[in-house]
Design an enzyme around this catalytic site. Sequence first.
Site, short mmCIF file in Angstrom:
data_model
loop_
_atom_site.label_atom_id
_atom_site.label_comp_id
_atom_site.label_asym_id
_atom_site.label_seq_id
_atom_site.Cartn_x
_atom_site.Cartn_y
_atom_site.Cartn_z
N ASP A 1 96.43 -29.87 -15.30
CA ASP A 1 96.44 -31.33 -15.35
C ASP A 1 95.92 -31.88 -14.01
O ASP A 1 95.89 -31.15 -13.01
CB ASP A 1 97.87 -31.80 -15.62
N ASP B 1 96.33 -35.83 -12.71
CA ASP B 1 97.21 -36.82 -12.10
C ASP B 1 98.67 -36.37 -12.20
O ASP B 1 99.17 -36.05 -13.27
CB ASP B 1 97.05 -38.17 -12.82
N ASP C 1 102.81 -31.89 -15.06
CA ASP C 1 103.97 -32.56 -14.45
C ASP C 1 104.81 -33.31 -15.47
O ASP C 1 105.78 -33.96 -15.10
CB ASP C 1 103.50 -33.53 -13.36
#
Length: 357
Positions: A9, A11, A130
């Site tokens: 990922d 961001d 995240d």
Amino acid sequence: MKKRILFIDRDGTLIEEPADEQIDSFEKLKFIKGMIRNLAFIREKLDFEFVMVSNQDGLGTDAFPEETFWPVHNFILQTLEGEGITFDDILIDPHFPEDNAPTRKPNTGLVEKYMQNPDYDIANSYVIGDRETDRTFAKNIGCKSLIINDEGMSWDKIAEILFAGERTAKVSRKTKETDILVRVNLDGTGKCDISTGLGFFDHMLEQIGKHGMIDLTIHTKGDLEVDEHHTIEDTAIALGECLLTALGDKRGIERYGYCLPMDDCLCSVALDFGGRPWLVWDAEFRREKIGEMPTEMFLHFFKSLSDAAKMNLSIKAEGQNEHHKIEGIFKALARSLKMAIRRDIYHYELPSTKGLL
């Protein structure tokens, strides 16, 4: 040999995500702590392909024009490339959540070409992200996940797991006297699931997991109708075997490990995972039992643990309160374990001049 992939990922994983969830200016750009160092290490030392997969809500719309996205994005890539970090593929989905696009994570439309390619080992690939959607994304792909900030997960820990492997073990031990299951994760967060039929013993074992940051499952069914001896001894043996197995070849560990006060008591537990069992015991108890646990079994527990884990244990306790004394010993053992099993992948050597532990 099949190729493995890190689906990474952007961001919140490579760079910090602002409150408005859009990195549309350089002022908002901040790299995640430890990411560059560890991702460069992974790129250099391991054979994973790097595939960036990122949702960018509404990219190309008036709310998020492309001319505010690409300069920052390209700067990120250039910065990482300067540290030896390059991506084999970059996949960006511009849809909003309400679009229900098959290409938007956690859907797998963007990565179907990898999932359907027999050249890739998807089961041993990872999603690094995240959010819970990243974990779901991994499940949908059929691979593993490593989620930043999930129970202490960091880029340091991610690099350690990918490079040196997860340190988990399971031991089942069944005799005519006991039936025991022990699981450990040396790189856990202290989660415990302990049931031995002896409340005080459970409380002591929980100290090992909680203060050693070791995930610990112990389920013991023993012949308590006879007495407590077999339950305590065999649990120690199974736990010691589990620790020994989880440590693997012991490369990169500190090896040695602690002294702590508990109210009126001073307890020290020094240990060495040197491959040779030995116990030095300097603790006396004046009560016959603490809870339902015979105090004569304390020494026997640590002797059995030392033998099974093939470690030196030197234990000393001073004080008046018997409960505090033994609890202090278990807590000191936990902290000593935490110190000794700490692993450094940047100095991944066997901590011995003999070349064998």
